[in-house]
Design a protein around this motif. Sequence first.
Motif, PDB file in Angstrom:
ATOM      1  N   GLY A 169      10.324  -3.617 -15.751  1.00  0.00           N
ATOM      2  CA  GLY A 169      11.360  -2.597 -15.849  1.00  0.00           C
ATOM      3  C   GLY A 169      12.382  -2.866 -16.924  1.00  0.00           C
ATOM      4  N   LYS A 170      12.834  -1.797 -17.543  1.00  0.00           N
ATOM      5  CA  LYS A 170      13.822  -1.899 -18.617  1.00  0.00           C
ATOM      6  C   LYS A 170      15.213  -1.815 -18.000  1.00  0.00           C
ATOM      7  N   GLY A 171      15.780  -2.949 -17.660  1.00  0.00           N
ATOM      8  CA  GLY A 171      17.115  -2.957 -17.082  1.00  0.00           C
ATOM      9  C   GLY A 171      17.142  -2.720 -15.594  1.00  0.00           C
ATOM     10  N   TYR A 172      15.977  -2.514 -14.926  1.00  0.00           N
ATOM     11  CA  TYR A 172      15.907  -2.293 -13.486  1.00  0.00           C
ATOM     12  C   TYR A 172      15.644  -3.607 -12.772  1.00  0.00           C
ATOM     13  N   SER A 173      16.244  -3.776 -11.596  1.00  0.00           N
ATOM     14  CA  SER A 173      16.035  -5.011 -10.833  1.00  0.00           C
ATOM     15  C   SER A 173      14.607  -5.057 -10.306  1.00  0.00           C
ATOM     16  N   MET A 174      14.038  -6.241 -10.265  1.00  0.00           N
ATOM     17  CA  MET A 174      12.676  -6.434  -9.778  1.00  0.00           C
ATOM     18  C   MET A 174      12.694  -6.376  -8.258  1.00  0.00           C
ATOM     19  N   ILE A 175      12.122  -5.326  -7.684  1.00  0.00           N
ATOM     20  CA  ILE A 175      12.190  -5.192  -6.235  1.00  0.00           C
ATOM     21  C   ILE A 175      10.923  -5.675  -5.538  1.00  0.00           C
ATOM     22  N   GLU A 176       9.904  -6.038  -6.366  1.00  0.00           N
ATOM     23  CA  GLU A 176       8.694  -6.675  -5.835  1.00  0.00           C
ATOM     24  C   GLU A 176       8.028  -5.871  -4.720  1.00  0.00           C
ATOM     25  N   ASN A 177       7.989  -4.556  -4.869  1.00  0.00           N
ATOM     26  CA  ASN A 177       7.251  -3.702  -3.952  1.00  0.00           C
ATOM     27  C   ASN A 177       6.038  -3.123  -4.668  1.00  0.00           C
ATOM     28  N   THR A 178       4.936  -3.021  -3.943  1.00  0.00           N
ATOM     29  CA  THR A 178       3.712  -2.484  -4.541  1.00  0.00           C
ATOM     30  C   THR A 178       3.445  -1.085  -4.013  1.00  0.00           C
ATOM     31  N   VAL A 179       3.255  -0.173  -4.954  1.00  0.00           N
ATOM     32  CA  VAL A 179       3.010   1.232  -4.625  1.00  0.00           C
ATOM     33  C   VAL A 179       1.573   1.591  -4.997  1.00  0.00           C
ATOM     34  N   LEU A 180       0.859   2.216  -4.054  1.00  0.00           N
ATOM     35  CA  LEU A 180      -0.495   2.716  -4.305  1.00  0.00           C
ATOM     36  C   LEU A 180      -0.419   4.234  -4.468  1.00  0.00           C
ATOM     37  N   ILE A 181      -0.884   4.731  -5.638  1.00  0.00           N
ATOM     38  CA  ILE A 181      -0.917   6.175  -5.878  1.00  0.00           C
ATOM     39  C   ILE A 181      -2.371   6.636  -5.751  1.00  0.00           C
ATOM     40  N   VAL A 182      -2.585   7.634  -4.896  1.00  0.00           N
ATOM     41  CA  VAL A 182      -3.940   8.176  -4.691  1.00  0.00           C
ATOM     42  C   VAL A 182      -3.924   9.651  -5.091  1.00  0.00           C
ATOM     43  N   ASP A 183      -4.495   9.944  -6.272  1.00  0.00           N
ATOM     44  CA  ASP A 183      -4.498  11.316  -6.798  1.00  0.00           C
ATOM     45  C   ASP A 183      -5.638  11.457  -7.811  1.00  0.00           C
ATOM     46  N   GLY A 206      10.568  -1.132 -12.133  1.00  0.00           N
ATOM     47  CA  GLY A 206      10.550  -2.347 -11.294  1.00  0.00           C
ATOM     48  C   GLY A 206       9.518  -2.400 -10.208  1.00  0.00           C
ATOM     49  N   PHE A 207       8.588  -1.450 -10.153  1.00  0.00           N
ATOM     50  CA  PHE A 207       7.560  -1.451  -9.111  1.00  0.00           C
ATOM     51  C   PHE A 207       6.235  -2.001  -9.633  1.00  0.00           C
ATOM     52  N   ASN A 208       5.484  -2.651  -8.746  1.00  0.00           N
ATOM     53  CA  ASN A 208       4.081  -2.941  -9.028  1.00  0.00           C
ATOM     54  C   ASN A 208       3.305  -1.698  -8.611  1.00  0.00           C
ATOM     55  N   LEU A 242      -6.512  -0.941  -0.025  1.00  0.00           N
ATOM     56  CA  LEU A 242      -5.778  -1.281   1.199  1.00  0.00           C
ATOM     57  C   LEU A 242      -6.358  -2.522   1.880  1.00  0.00           C
ATOM     58  N   LEU A 243      -7.659  -2.725   1.763  1.00  0.00           N
ATOM     59  CA  LEU A 243      -8.296  -3.901   2.352  1.00  0.00           C
ATOM     60  C   LEU A 243      -8.006  -5.167   1.568  1.00  0.00           C
ATOM     61  N   GLU A 244      -7.853  -5.026   0.241  1.00  0.00           N
ATOM     62  CA  GLU A 244      -7.751  -6.209  -0.628  1.00  0.00           C
ATOM     63  C   GLU A 244      -6.324  -6.561  -1.037  1.00  0.00           C
ATOM     64  N   LYS A 245      -5.426  -5.592  -1.016  1.00  0.00           N
ATOM     65  CA  LYS A 245      -4.065  -5.813  -1.512  1.00  0.00           C
ATOM     66  C   LYS A 245      -3.021  -5.580  -0.420  1.00  0.00           C
ATOM     67  N   SER A 246      -1.852  -6.154  -0.642  1.00  0.00           N
ATOM     68  CA  SER A 246      -0.713  -5.905   0.245  1.00  0.00           C
ATOM     69  C   SER A 246       0.090  -4.744  -0.347  1.00  0.00           C
ATOM     70  N   ILE A 247       0.040  -3.605   0.332  1.00  0.00           N
ATOM     71  CA  ILE A 247       0.671  -2.381  -0.174  1.00  0.00           C
ATOM     72  C   ILE A 247       1.894  -2.028   0.662  1.00  0.00           C
ATOM     73  N   ASP A 248       2.994  -1.718  -0.015  1.00  0.00           N
ATOM     74  CA  ASP A 248       4.228  -1.354   0.689  1.00  0.00           C
ATOM     75  C   ASP A 248       4.359   0.147   0.901  1.00  0.00           C
ATOM     76  N   LEU A 249       3.834   0.924  -0.065  1.00  0.00           N
ATOM     77  CA  LEU A 249       3.993   2.379   0.036  1.00  0.00           C
ATOM     78  C   LEU A 249       2.805   3.076  -0.624  1.00  0.00           C
ATOM     79  N   VAL A 250       2.367   4.186  -0.017  1.00  0.00           N
ATOM     80  CA  VAL A 250       1.255   4.975  -0.552  1.00  0.00           C
ATOM     81  C   VAL A 250       1.747   6.371  -0.888  1.00  0.00           C
ATOM     82  N   LEU A 251       1.508   6.799  -2.157  1.00  0.00           N
ATOM     83  CA  LEU A 251       1.718   8.190  -2.554  1.00  0.00           C
ATOM     84  C   LEU A 251       0.347   8.852  -2.477  1.00  0.00           C
ATOM     85  N   LEU A 252       0.178   9.781  -1.549  1.00  0.00           N
ATOM     86  CA  LEU A 252      -1.152  10.262  -1.194  1.00  0.00           C
ATOM     87  C   LEU A 252      -1.302  11.768  -1.427  1.00  0.00           C
TER      88      LEU A 252
END
Length: 474
Positions: free
Chosen positions: A11-25, A42-44, A58-68
């Motif tokens: 991220g450019k100037g954003y704090s690293m929040i270390e959350n992983t987002v999965l986008i399904v589209d 700042g998101f993975n 979802l089986l292989e990674k630790s996901i915090d949020l899904v955009l579905l």
Amino acid sequence: MDKIYIGNTNGKGYSMIENTVLIVDDEEIILESLTQYLSERGFNVIGVESLSAARKVLLEKSIDLVLLDIKLPDGIGLELLNDVAKMEEKPIVIVMTAYGTVDTAVSAMKKGVYDFIQKPFRTKDIELIIRLALDTKKLDKELKLLVKTQAEKFGITSIIGQSKKIEEIFKIIKKVASSGANSVLILGESGTGKELIAKALHYESKRAIWPFVAINCSAIPSNLLESELYGHEKGAFTDAKERKIGLFEKAHKGTLFLDEIGDMSYDLQTKLLRTLEERKIRRIGGTSDISIDIQLIAATNQDLGRLVEEGKFRKDLYYRLKVIEINVPPLRERKEDIIPLAKYFMHQYNKKLGKHFVGIEKPAEEALLNYSYPGNVRELKNIIEKILILEDDEYIKLEYLPQEVKQEDSKRSGEIESVENVYEIGLENYIKKKEMQFILDALKKCNGNKSEAAKLLKIDRSTLRYKIKLYEIE
């Protein structure tokens, strides 16, 4: 083969929040733009185009949020919610679609979806929703951790005991906590741990995430107790300068513990009964009713049945409260718990006072076991606390115990020894043995003077001489 889009936190100037987002589209432009936009903030980010690829991630990674997205090449996106439901650490799901309907949104929400967004949308709006959702997840985790910590501190594990009577109470607590009972009455002498039982009932139940509110009815004058419980509106009486929220409202969805309810005034008992029946309260000076959802736990060291007979406690309230009744035995009736409790308090005060006691000597243990504890567990706790404050040692010794404990121990030890000896040597031999001990003691006190010893024993001098000869006393 499914294409996977990866965006790392740079991220450019954003704090690293270390959350992983999965986008399904399945729309490439949305995947690319969202992956880039969110990774820059700042998101993975992992982006996939199909349901099968999403399942694999979802089986292989630790996901915090899904955009579905709902419509995908190999199925309906909402099918992924079944996979999420089986996960131990469930990610937050936000549904996005161009084909949204009210029915679809309601169905998604019922399955645990956090939010429902219609396309087209602005990327900054998505970012705001994601951050709010992740904040919610963080707060939820913190709440669960707090509840777990509180349950460990105040749940069943906080009650020290291994006696059958305490084991029975543990069973009752578990059953009542899982049943969702709204009224519980705890009976027991002062110092037996009634509030500990009340807290365990609360923290073992589904109400644990809500407040546990306690009040001692005997510690507050009757005219003030009503205001404490029900609250009041501004101007309700002379000193009511501000609105006051009562304990019933503060305990909403949680537990209200009324200790020493036997001391509550008769008039207030009437009001309490109505509250329990209607599940509503009205602040003093108020004009509208307020619905409440609470578990009410009452406790007393008095005989409520006798108070009912004397006309000091409402019969209908008594039976309303005692739907579930827990009788806490006094400490003298559960001897097996005395030493475990004493050692528990010893370790607690070791930490608090920086002491290094490691155990209790056998004579001290026996004295503690023989004592009757009119003040129950509270008295035992005070005894151990006093010893650790005043003494610097490794072991709690008999000499450190209060005089009343040692005196009762001496008396009971003598009684126990007497009974055991009778059974062992027989009554006749036991009487002879004791008689000889009394004669020896009398002679010692009278410096060997037989006449004085006979007077002390209230027998003739000739009888004393005969006994001395019989028992071959020198």
